[in-house]
Scaffold this motif. Structure first.
Motif, PDB file in Angstrom:
ATOM      1  N   ALA A   1       0.839  -1.210   0.000  1.00 30.33           N
ATOM      2  CA  ALA A   1       0.000   0.000   0.000  1.00 30.33           C
ATOM      3  C   ALA A   1       0.871   1.256   0.000  1.00 30.33           C
ATOM      4  CB  ALA A   1      -0.936  -0.012   1.195  1.00 30.33           C
ATOM      5  N   ALA A   2       1.938   1.270   0.789  1.00 29.73           N
ATOM      6  CA  ALA A   2       2.839   2.426   0.823  1.00 29.73           C
ATOM      7  C   ALA A   2       3.507   2.632  -0.535  1.00 29.73           C
ATOM      8  CB  ALA A   2       3.887   2.241   1.916  1.00 29.73           C
ATOM      9  N   TYR A   3       3.864   1.553  -1.199  1.00 28.88           N
ATOM     10  CA  TYR A   3       4.454   1.613  -2.540  1.00 28.88           C
ATOM     11  C   TYR A   3       3.441   2.170  -3.544  1.00 28.88           C
ATOM     12  CZ  TYR A   3       5.836  -0.513  -7.046  1.00 28.88           C
ATOM     13  OH  TYR A   3       6.126  -0.750  -8.362  1.00 28.88           O
ATOM     14  N   TRP A   4       2.209   1.661  -3.503  1.00 34.79           N
ATOM     15  CA  TRP A   4       1.181   2.119  -4.442  1.00 34.79           C
ATOM     16  C   TRP A   4       0.744   3.555  -4.169  1.00 34.79           C
ATOM     17  CZ3 TRP A   4      -1.948  -3.030  -4.241  1.00 34.79           C
ATOM     18  CH2 TRP A   4      -1.356  -3.946  -5.114  1.00 34.79           C
ATOM     19  N   GLU A   5       0.830   3.975  -2.917  1.00 29.18           N
ATOM     20  CA  GLU A   5       0.477   5.360  -2.587  1.00 29.18           C
ATOM     21  C   GLU A   5       1.351   6.332  -3.383  1.00 29.18           C
ATOM     22  OE1 GLU A   5      -1.019   7.525   1.428  1.00 29.18           O
ATOM     23  OE2 GLU A   5       0.837   6.357   1.573  1.00 29.18           O
ATOM     24  N   LYS A   6       2.623   5.984  -3.532  1.00 25.58           N
ATOM     25  CA  LYS A   6       3.536   6.801  -4.350  1.00 25.58           C
ATOM     26  C   LYS A   6       3.122   6.757  -5.819  1.00 25.58           C
ATOM     27  CE  LYS A   6       7.467   5.971  -1.306  1.00 25.58           C
ATOM     28  NZ  LYS A   6       8.776   5.309  -1.195  1.00 25.58           N
ATOM     29  N   ALA A   7       2.770   5.583  -6.305  1.00 21.14           N
ATOM     30  CA  ALA A   7       2.383   5.421  -7.713  1.00 21.14           C
ATOM     31  C   ALA A   7       1.138   6.229  -8.045  1.00 21.14           C
ATOM     32  CB  ALA A   7       2.147   3.946  -8.023  1.00 21.14           C
ATOM     33  N   LEU A   8       0.205   6.310  -7.116  1.00 23.48           N
ATOM     34  CA  LEU A   8      -1.046   7.027  -7.366  1.00 23.48           C
ATOM     35  C   LEU A   8      -0.856   8.536  -7.490  1.00 23.48           C
ATOM     36  CD1 LEU A   8      -3.448   5.011  -5.065  1.00 23.48           C
ATOM     37  CD2 LEU A   8      -3.490   5.116  -7.563  1.00 23.48           C
ATOM     38  N   LYS A   9       0.306   9.045  -7.090  1.00 26.68           N
ATOM     39  CA  LYS A   9       0.587  10.480  -7.210  1.00 26.68           C
ATOM     40  C   LYS A   9       1.032  10.871  -8.614  1.00 26.68           C
ATOM     41  CE  LYS A   9       1.650  10.980  -2.344  1.00 26.68           C
ATOM     42  NZ  LYS A   9       2.658  11.153  -1.330  1.00 26.68           N
ATOM     43  N   ALA A  10       1.307   9.880  -9.450  1.00 32.28           N
ATOM     44  CA  ALA A  10       1.759  10.159 -10.823  1.00 32.28           C
ATOM     45  C   ALA A  10       0.635  10.836 -11.609  1.00 32.28           C
ATOM     46  CB  ALA A  10       2.178   8.870 -11.517  1.00 32.28           C
ATOM     47  N   PRO A  11       0.966  11.909 -12.346  1.00 30.56           N
ATOM     48  CA  PRO A  11      -0.069  12.571 -13.142  1.00 30.56           C
ATOM     49  C   PRO A  11      -0.502  11.682 -14.312  1.00 30.56           C
ATOM     50  CG  PRO A  11       2.079  13.517 -13.620  1.00 30.56           C
ATOM     51  CD  PRO A  11       2.270  12.529 -12.494  1.00 30.56           C
ATOM     52  N   ASN A  12      -1.744  11.811 -14.687  1.00 31.08           N
ATOM     53  CA  ASN A  12      -2.300  11.063 -15.831  1.00 31.08           C
ATOM     54  C   ASN A  12      -2.208   9.548 -15.684  1.00 31.08           C
ATOM     55  OD1 ASN A  12      -2.803  13.541 -17.149  1.00 31.08           O
ATOM     56  ND2 ASN A  12      -0.694  13.569 -17.913  1.00 31.08           N
ATOM     57  N   LEU A  13      -2.252   9.053 -14.470  1.00 30.53           N
ATOM     58  CA  LEU A  13      -2.200   7.602 -14.265  1.00 30.53           C
ATOM     59  C   LEU A  13      -3.564   7.007 -14.605  1.00 30.53           C
ATOM     60  CD1 LEU A  13      -0.559   5.147 -13.250  1.00 30.53           C
ATOM     61  CD2 LEU A  13      -1.595   5.553 -11.014  1.00 30.53           C
ATOM     62  N   THR A  14      -3.646   6.370 -15.742  1.00 30.23           N
ATOM     63  CA  THR A  14      -4.869   5.671 -16.153  1.00 30.23           C
ATOM     64  C   THR A  14      -4.472   4.334 -16.741  1.00 30.23           C
ATOM     65  OG1 THR A  14      -4.813   6.755 -18.309  1.00 30.23           O
ATOM     66  CG2 THR A  14      -6.236   7.745 -16.647  1.00 30.23           C
ATOM     67  N   PHE A  15      -5.264   3.331 -16.423  1.00 27.18           N
ATOM     68  CA  PHE A  15      -5.025   1.982 -16.920  1.00 27.18           C
ATOM     69  C   PHE A  15      -6.048   1.675 -18.001  1.00 27.18           C
ATOM     70  CE2 PHE A  15      -2.997  -0.153 -12.924  1.00 27.18           C
ATOM     71  CZ  PHE A  15      -2.074   0.868 -12.842  1.00 27.18           C
ATOM     72  N   GLU A  16      -5.596   0.977 -19.027  1.00 27.97           N
ATOM     73  CA  GLU A  16      -6.481   0.518 -20.099  1.00 27.97           C
ATOM     74  C   GLU A  16      -6.363  -0.995 -20.189  1.00 27.97           C
ATOM     75  OE1 GLU A  16      -6.757   0.620 -24.964  1.00 27.97           O
ATOM     76  OE2 GLU A  16      -5.325   1.935 -23.949  1.00 27.97           O
ATOM     77  N   LEU A  17      -7.477  -1.683 -20.084  1.00 25.67           N
ATOM     78  CA  LEU A  17      -7.492  -3.142 -20.186  1.00 25.67           C
ATOM     79  C   LEU A  17      -7.314  -3.554 -21.643  1.00 25.67           C
ATOM     80  CD1 LEU A  17      -7.944  -5.911 -18.846  1.00 25.67           C
ATOM     81  CD2 LEU A  17     -10.398  -5.570 -19.225  1.00 25.67           C
ATOM     82  N   ILE A  18      -6.336  -4.409 -21.882  1.00 28.16           N
ATOM     83  CA  ILE A  18      -6.123  -4.950 -23.222  1.00 28.16           C
ATOM     84  C   ILE A  18      -6.740  -6.341 -23.322  1.00 28.16           C
ATOM     85  CG2 ILE A  18      -4.399  -5.688 -24.919  1.00 28.16           C
ATOM     86  CD1 ILE A  18      -2.555  -3.508 -23.687  1.00 28.16           C
ATOM     87  N   ASP A  19      -6.438  -7.201 -22.346  1.00 30.06           N
ATOM     88  CA  ASP A  19      -6.968  -8.566 -22.364  1.00 30.06           C
ATOM     89  C   ASP A  19      -6.818  -9.172 -20.982  1.00 30.06           C
ATOM     90  OD1 ASP A  19      -8.166 -10.800 -23.457  1.00 30.06           O
ATOM     91  OD2 ASP A  19      -6.585 -11.182 -24.934  1.00 30.06           O
ATOM     92  N   VAL A  20      -7.498 -10.259 -20.757  1.00 32.50           N
ATOM     93  CA  VAL A  20      -7.395 -10.977 -19.492  1.00 32.50           C
ATOM     94  C   VAL A  20      -7.468 -12.472 -19.779  1.00 32.50           C
ATOM     95  CG1 VAL A  20      -9.880 -10.803 -19.032  1.00 32.50           C
ATOM     96  CG2 VAL A  20      -8.311 -11.165 -17.133  1.00 32.50           C
ATOM     97  N   PHE A  21      -6.712 -13.234 -18.980  1.00 27.74           N
ATOM     98  CA  PHE A  21      -6.630 -14.675 -19.158  1.00 27.74           C
ATOM     99  C   PHE A  21      -6.955 -15.353 -17.831  1.00 27.74           C
ATOM    100  CE2 PHE A  21      -3.695 -12.452 -21.874  1.00 27.74           C
ATOM    101  CZ  PHE A  21      -3.974 -12.977 -23.126  1.00 27.74           C
ATOM    102  N   ALA A  22      -7.828 -16.346 -17.876  1.00 27.08           N
ATOM    103  CA  ALA A  22      -8.197 -17.100 -16.674  1.00 27.08           C
ATOM    104  C   ALA A  22      -7.265 -18.287 -16.525  1.00 27.08           C
ATOM    105  CB  ALA A  22      -9.644 -17.578 -16.785  1.00 27.08           C
TER     106      ALA A  22
END
Length: 159
Positions: A101-122
């Motif tokens: 969580a502490a690591y991701w807290e830093k990542a969430l401060k990045a500007p324009n952080l958006t994820f786009e789903l390309i595909d998923v595998f089960a």
């Protein structure tokens, strides 16, 4: 079979009416996914993988750390090349939800952080999500506990 329905239900069906009757009956029966609760043991269904991936991407795009963390177990083990540089952990591994969580807290401060789903595998007890954000393409593999919380995550970067 139309004679059986006519006798059983007292209806005289023409061919067209019979097709509509069967179509209506088909849509009134719950699907297997609706009828059975998903457990994360054994081979996971593509439908579960798609639903999980969509919810996971939406959580990241909300930038709400608590919403993101709901997908993960307390005993999470997370492997990522970013951990080496961002968290100054040479092994690239963090153990425990609070450290991740502490690591991701830093990542969430990045500007324009958006994820786009390309595909998923089960897979068996897990999924692999192929996603991208500006400047980065990733495959993230997640292993679940029986409660469908991620206990191990591994990030693989393209290029």
């Amino acid at each position: 079979w139309s004679e059986t329905i006519r006798v059983r239900y007292g209806y005289a069906f023409g061919e067209a009416r019979m097709k509509w009757f069967l179509l209506a009956a088909l849509f009134s029966v719950p699907t297997m996914a609706e009828a059975l609760p998903e457990k994360c043991e054994g081979q996971l269904s593509p439908a579960f993988a798609q639903k999980f991936a969509a919810d996971w991407i939406a959580a990241w795009n909300s930038h709400d750390l608590n919403r993101i963390l709901t997908h993960y177990a307390d005993d999470l083990e997370f492997h990522s090349p970013g951990i080496i540089t961002v968290a100054n952990e040479p092994s690239g591994v963090l153990k425990g939800k609070s450290k991740v969580a502490a690591y991701w807290e830093k990542a969430l401060k990045a500007p324009n952080l958006t994820f786009e789903l390309i595909d998923v595998f089960a897979g068996v007890n897990g999924v692999s999500i192929h996603w991208r954000r500006p400047g980065r393409e990733v495959i993230e593999t997640m292993e679940f506990n029986a409660a469908c919380q991620v206990v191990r995550g591994t990030v693989t970067l393209k290029g």
